[in-house]
Design a protein around this motif. Structure first.
Motif, PDB file in Angstrom:
ATOM      1  N   ILE A 127       0.863  -1.217  -0.058  1.00 48.77           N
ATOM      2  CA  ILE A 127      -0.024   0.015  -0.117  1.00 48.77           C
ATOM      3  C   ILE A 127       0.827   1.207  -0.078  1.00 48.77           C
ATOM      4  O   ILE A 127       0.693   2.122  -0.758  1.00 48.77           O
ATOM      5  CB  ILE A 127      -0.917   0.054   1.316  1.00 48.77           C
ATOM      6  CG1 ILE A 127      -2.049  -1.113   1.163  1.00 48.77           C
ATOM      7  CG2 ILE A 127      -1.601   1.371   1.419  1.00 48.77           C
ATOM      8  CD1 ILE A 127      -2.656  -1.626   2.176  1.00 48.77           C
ATOM      9  N   LEU A 130       2.081   2.324  -3.311  1.00 53.55           N
ATOM     10  CA  LEU A 130       1.167   2.728  -4.252  1.00 53.55           C
ATOM     11  C   LEU A 130       1.017   4.279  -3.880  1.00 53.55           C
ATOM     12  O   LEU A 130       0.857   5.467  -4.570  1.00 53.55           O
ATOM     13  CB  LEU A 130      -0.118   2.198  -4.096  1.00 53.55           C
ATOM     14  CG  LEU A 130      -0.284   0.839  -4.837  1.00 53.55           C
ATOM     15  CD1 LEU A 130      -1.583   0.263  -4.577  1.00 53.55           C
ATOM     16  CD2 LEU A 130      -0.098   0.995  -6.158  1.00 53.55           C
ATOM     17  N   LEU A 131       0.906   4.514  -2.381  1.00 59.16           N
ATOM     18  CA  LEU A 131       0.758   5.848  -1.761  1.00 59.16           C
ATOM     19  C   LEU A 131       1.736   6.590  -1.803  1.00 59.16           C
ATOM     20  O   LEU A 131       1.522   8.019  -2.107  1.00 59.16           O
ATOM     21  CB  LEU A 131      -0.048   5.754  -0.286  1.00 59.16           C
ATOM     22  CG  LEU A 131      -0.973   4.974  -0.232  1.00 59.16           C
ATOM     23  CD1 LEU A 131      -1.427   4.911   1.548  1.00 59.16           C
ATOM     24  CD2 LEU A 131      -2.330   5.757  -0.869  1.00 59.16           C
ATOM     25  N   VAL A 142      -7.202   9.549  -0.077  1.00 57.31           N
ATOM     26  CA  VAL A 142      -7.514   8.111  -0.413  1.00 57.31           C
ATOM     27  C   VAL A 142      -7.381   7.299   1.031  1.00 57.31           C
ATOM     28  O   VAL A 142      -8.106   6.274   1.161  1.00 57.31           O
ATOM     29  CB  VAL A 142      -6.254   7.508  -1.342  1.00 57.31           C
ATOM     30  CG1 VAL A 142      -5.884   5.978  -1.410  1.00 57.31           C
ATOM     31  CG2 VAL A 142      -6.143   8.095  -2.619  1.00 57.31           C
ATOM     32  N   TYR A 146     -10.100   4.665   1.826  1.00 62.12           N
ATOM     33  CA  TYR A 146     -10.012   3.093   2.166  1.00 62.12           C
ATOM     34  C   TYR A 146      -9.534   2.671   3.323  1.00 62.12           C
ATOM     35  O   TYR A 146      -9.737   1.417   3.926  1.00 62.12           O
ATOM     36  CB  TYR A 146      -8.974   2.880   1.026  1.00 62.12           C
ATOM     37  CG  TYR A 146      -9.190   2.917  -0.347  1.00 62.12           C
ATOM     38  CD1 TYR A 146     -10.216   1.857  -0.726  1.00 62.12           C
ATOM     39  CD2 TYR A 146      -9.288   4.150  -1.114  1.00 62.12           C
ATOM     40  CE1 TYR A 146     -10.665   1.975  -2.190  1.00 62.12           C
ATOM     41  CE2 TYR A 146      -9.597   4.229  -2.259  1.00 62.12           C
ATOM     42  CZ  TYR A 146     -10.591   3.049  -3.111  1.00 62.12           C
ATOM     43  OH  TYR A 146     -11.069   2.953  -4.167  1.00 62.12           O
ATOM     44  N   LYS A 167     -14.501  13.551  -4.901  1.00 59.96           N
ATOM     45  CA  LYS A 167     -14.448  12.278  -6.071  1.00 59.96           C
ATOM     46  C   LYS A 167     -13.503  12.504  -7.166  1.00 59.96           C
ATOM     47  O   LYS A 167     -13.109  11.608  -7.420  1.00 59.96           O
ATOM     48  CB  LYS A 167     -15.896  12.543  -6.651  1.00 59.96           C
ATOM     49  CG  LYS A 167     -17.082  11.761  -6.021  1.00 59.96           C
ATOM     50  CD  LYS A 167     -18.497  11.950  -6.860  1.00 59.96           C
ATOM     51  CE  LYS A 167     -19.286  10.717  -6.289  1.00 59.96           C
ATOM     52  NZ  LYS A 167     -20.591  10.575  -7.191  1.00 59.96           N
ATOM     53  N   HIS A 171     -10.694   9.752  -7.909  1.00 58.77           N
ATOM     54  CA  HIS A 171     -10.583   9.311  -9.417  1.00 58.77           C
ATOM     55  C   HIS A 171      -9.211   9.597  -9.986  1.00 58.77           C
ATOM     56  O   HIS A 171      -8.656   8.755 -10.767  1.00 58.77           O
ATOM     57  CB  HIS A 171     -11.641  10.248 -10.316  1.00 58.77           C
ATOM     58  CG  HIS A 171     -11.795  10.012 -11.649  1.00 58.77           C
ATOM     59  ND1 HIS A 171     -12.599   9.079 -12.265  1.00 58.77           N
ATOM     60  CD2 HIS A 171     -11.031  10.579 -12.868  1.00 58.77           C
ATOM     61  CE1 HIS A 171     -12.324   8.925 -13.453  1.00 58.77           C
ATOM     62  NE2 HIS A 171     -11.435   9.836 -13.954  1.00 58.77           N
ATOM     63  N   ARG A 174      -6.757   7.409  -8.416  1.00 56.35           N
ATOM     64  CA  ARG A 174      -6.950   5.952  -8.935  1.00 56.35           C
ATOM     65  C   ARG A 174      -6.154   5.702 -10.117  1.00 56.35           C
ATOM     66  O   ARG A 174      -5.498   4.645 -10.347  1.00 56.35           O
ATOM     67  CB  ARG A 174      -8.402   5.523  -9.150  1.00 56.35           C
ATOM     68  CG  ARG A 174      -9.008   4.972  -8.184  1.00 56.35           C
ATOM     69  CD  ARG A 174     -10.320   4.292  -8.623  1.00 56.35           C
ATOM     70  NE  ARG A 174     -10.997   3.844  -7.264  1.00 56.35           N
ATOM     71  CZ  ARG A 174     -12.318   4.650  -7.165  1.00 56.35           C
ATOM     72  NH1 ARG A 174     -12.668   5.532  -7.992  1.00 56.35           N
ATOM     73  NH2 ARG A 174     -12.875   4.405  -6.024  1.00 56.35           N
ATOM     74  N   ILE A 175      -6.326   6.782 -11.010  1.00 55.71           N
ATOM     75  CA  ILE A 175      -5.631   6.610 -12.626  1.00 55.71           C
ATOM     76  C   ILE A 175      -4.145   6.399 -12.226  1.00 55.71           C
ATOM     77  O   ILE A 175      -3.559   5.648 -12.946  1.00 55.71           O
ATOM     78  CB  ILE A 175      -6.074   7.877 -13.491  1.00 55.71           C
ATOM     79  CG1 ILE A 175      -7.358   7.622 -13.451  1.00 55.71           C
ATOM     80  CG2 ILE A 175      -5.146   7.912 -14.588  1.00 55.71           C
ATOM     81  CD1 ILE A 175      -8.135   9.014 -14.363  1.00 55.71           C
ATOM     82  N   MET A 177      -2.508   5.656  -9.557  1.00 52.89           N
ATOM     83  CA  MET A 177      -2.082   4.330  -8.850  1.00 52.89           C
ATOM     84  C   MET A 177      -1.949   3.217  -9.732  1.00 52.89           C
ATOM     85  O   MET A 177      -1.240   2.266  -9.626  1.00 52.89           O
ATOM     86  CB  MET A 177      -2.745   3.857  -7.590  1.00 52.89           C
ATOM     87  CG  MET A 177      -2.332   4.956  -6.390  1.00 52.89           C
ATOM     88  SD  MET A 177      -3.364   4.719  -4.718  1.00 52.89           S
ATOM     89  CE  MET A 177      -4.847   5.459  -5.319  1.00 52.89           C
ATOM     90  N   LYS A 178      -3.102   3.098 -10.690  1.00 54.20           N
ATOM     91  CA  LYS A 178      -3.243   1.999 -11.539  1.00 54.20           C
ATOM     92  C   LYS A 178      -2.018   1.960 -12.583  1.00 54.20           C
ATOM     93  O   LYS A 178      -1.375   0.879 -12.863  1.00 54.20           O
ATOM     94  CB  LYS A 178      -4.624   2.447 -12.217  1.00 54.20           C
ATOM     95  CG  LYS A 178      -4.760   1.319 -13.315  1.00 54.20           C
ATOM     96  CD  LYS A 178      -4.687   1.622 -14.824  1.00 54.20           C
ATOM     97  CE  LYS A 178      -5.190   1.028 -15.795  1.00 54.20           C
ATOM     98  NZ  LYS A 178      -4.850   1.491 -17.117  1.00 54.20           N
ATOM     99  N   ILE A 181       0.661   0.377 -10.567  1.00 56.53           N
ATOM    100  CA  ILE A 181       0.621  -1.207 -10.720  1.00 56.53           C
ATOM    101  C   ILE A 181       1.165  -1.778 -11.958  1.00 56.53           C
ATOM    102  O   ILE A 181       1.673  -2.729 -11.995  1.00 56.53           O
ATOM    103  CB  ILE A 181      -0.986  -1.594 -10.345  1.00 56.53           C
ATOM    104  CG1 ILE A 181      -1.298  -1.490  -9.000  1.00 56.53           C
ATOM    105  CG2 ILE A 181      -1.109  -3.037 -10.877  1.00 56.53           C
ATOM    106  CD1 ILE A 181      -2.445  -1.780  -8.519  1.00 56.53           C
ATOM    107  N   GLU A 182       0.565  -1.093 -13.119  1.00 59.61           N
ATOM    108  CA  GLU A 182       0.745  -1.481 -14.493  1.00 59.61           C
ATOM    109  C   GLU A 182       2.444  -1.442 -14.662  1.00 59.61           C
ATOM    110  O   GLU A 182       3.183  -2.407 -15.121  1.00 59.61           O
ATOM    111  CB  GLU A 182       0.365  -0.725 -15.348  1.00 59.61           C
ATOM    112  CG  GLU A 182      -1.040  -1.143 -15.622  1.00 59.61           C
ATOM    113  CD  GLU A 182      -1.942  -0.276 -16.519  1.00 59.61           C
ATOM    114  OE1 GLU A 182      -3.094  -0.772 -17.052  1.00 59.61           O
ATOM    115  OE2 GLU A 182      -1.509   1.003 -17.082  1.00 59.61           O
ATOM    116  N   ASP A 185       4.074  -4.257 -12.469  1.00 60.16           N
ATOM    117  CA  ASP A 185       3.834  -5.654 -13.139  1.00 60.16           C
ATOM    118  C   ASP A 185       4.644  -5.811 -14.310  1.00 60.16           C
ATOM    119  O   ASP A 185       5.216  -7.077 -14.833  1.00 60.16           O
ATOM    120  CB  ASP A 185       2.353  -5.859 -13.696  1.00 60.16           C
ATOM    121  CG  ASP A 185       1.409  -6.200 -12.329  1.00 60.16           C
ATOM    122  OD1 ASP A 185       2.062  -6.092 -11.379  1.00 60.16           O
ATOM    123  OD2 ASP A 185       0.091  -5.893 -12.464  1.00 60.16           O
TER     124      ASP A 185
END
Lengths: 198, 184
Positions: A127, A130-131, A142, A146, A167, A171, A174-175, A177-178, A181-182, A185
């Motif tokens: 976590i 990501l943060l 966030v 969460y 919001k 939003h 999220r973009i 942090m995603k 993640i990519e 990976d």
């Protein structure tokens, strides 16, 4: 006061009882607002090893300053602001004393078994990764969403900003942090290909 | 590979799709697109992974009850509870003592309780002798009152003495109860 009565009590009732010395009512306040205090402390101190100790200190401050809480704002708003201020002061003191985060005492590990503590640390590291890519204001939104499980409306109230802004911030976070993640990976994938190619 | 305009539009909608915050028509369009587009499906899966990771955040929190207990100990609130428990027991004992004292004294004075055992009677007799001075003093007090109002008072001084002692113990209990309330 009986446990089942405390469970249904409003924050206002709990504060009044705690002010008159009801220890169980204050205990219930701590249980209800642990998430908010953690989110506030983490947004300032990050995944510091003495975060649990800081959180306890915040609640001690809250208990000692309870008489000054007049109820004009929501209890969660007041707790959030006490927690943020305390975390900021803790960070400033650490910098002043040159105390590295890793050397602080670990209260958390004394509260759990070794397996549970290891799982918690691993999850906390994922976590934190990501943060770490987020600016502080995005990070705190966030964490409130969460970690503390707050609704957009509650976050807006705590941070004194429009709900729409909350919001939008979630939003955008999220973009970002995603993407992280990519990237992670894809790095892992390249590493595995390299290993397979040996 | 350059993504199509459709893919770019879907990419923008995915965070809202994940949160179930899209109108039905848009939601259906995203569903249909990701089932046929491998690249957008991967993007969708990354969002799912992100939600799973963020969703596990509460697990890094310690049990709020543990935090509550630790704070209570540091503030000395739990210790207060322990003392309160002891005081509550003392309070119950003193109420029981007040009632017992009244029964014993009355039983020692009057013989109308035939079921009392001999040891209880003997204990009551000892209590009786110790109470004689109280009874005498109470009798003198009553005589004084009778003289004052020129009216004969027929209250047994023994009953008066027992009542005074019982009353004193009950006041003590009330004091303990008040102390308990102020500690909570």
């Amino acid at each position: 006061m009986e446990e089942h009565l405390l469970r249904g009590a409003t924050d206002h009732d709990l504060v009044e009882k705690a002010k008159s010395g009801d220890g169980k009512a204050f205990g219930k306040i701590v249980e209800r607002h642990t998430g908010i205090v953690y989110a506030a402390a983490r947004s300032v101190l990050g995944n510091s090893s003495d975060i649990d100790d800081t959180v306890q200190e915040v609640f001690i401050r809250i208990y000692l300053g309870l008489h000054s809480f007049t109820g004009r704002s929501a209890l969660s708003t007041w707790i959030w602001s006490v927690a943020r201020n305390h975390a900021i002061n803790t960070l400033a003191k650490r910098r002043e004393d040159h105390i590295p985060l890793e050397s602080a005492p670990e209260i958390a590990s004394r509260m759990r078994g070794p397996d549970e503590e290891l799982a918690r640390r691993t999850a906390a590291e994922d976590i934190e990764h990501l943060l770490s890519g987020l600016d502080e204001e995005y990070r705190q939104v966030v964490e409130l969403r969460y970690l503390a499980g707050k609704k957009y409306r509650e976050i807006a109230q705590l941070l004194e900003m429009p709900e729409g802004t909350v919001k939008t911030m979630i939003h955008r976070a999220r973009i970002k942090m995603k993407k992280m993640i990519e990237e992670r990976d894809s790095t892992k994938g390249n590493g595995n290909e390299a290993i397979n190619g040996l | 590979m350059k993504r199509s305009t459709d893919c770019e539009r879907i990419e923008k909608l995915l965070p809202l799709f994940i949160e179930d915050d899209l109108p039905d028509a848009d939601s259906a369009a995203v569903s249909a697109h990701i089932s046929g587009c491998a690249e957008c499906r991967r993007s969708f899966e990354s969002y799912i992974k992100l939600e799973e990771t963020l969703g596990s955040m509460p697990e890094i929190l310690p049990d709020p009850r543990v935090v509550s207990s630790a704070v209570s100990i540091r503030l000395g609130l739990e210790r207060k509870t322990g003392i309160a428990l002891i005081l509550r027991r003392i309070s119950l004992v003193s109420i029981f003592g007040a009632v017992s004292a009244a029964v014993i004294i009355l039983a020692g004075r009057f013989d109308y309780v035939p079921t009392l055992t001999s040891w209880l009677k003997s204990f009551a007799d000892s209590a009786s002798s110790a109470m004689d001075r109280w009874a005498t003093a109470s009798g003198q007090f009553l005589s004084g009152l009778s003289g004052l109002f020129e009216t004969p008072l027929s209250v047994d001084p023994w009953i008066l003495a027992a009542g005074l002692i019982g009353f004193g113990l009950l006041i003590f209990s009330a004091g303990i109860a008040a102390a308990l309330r102020s500690m909570r």
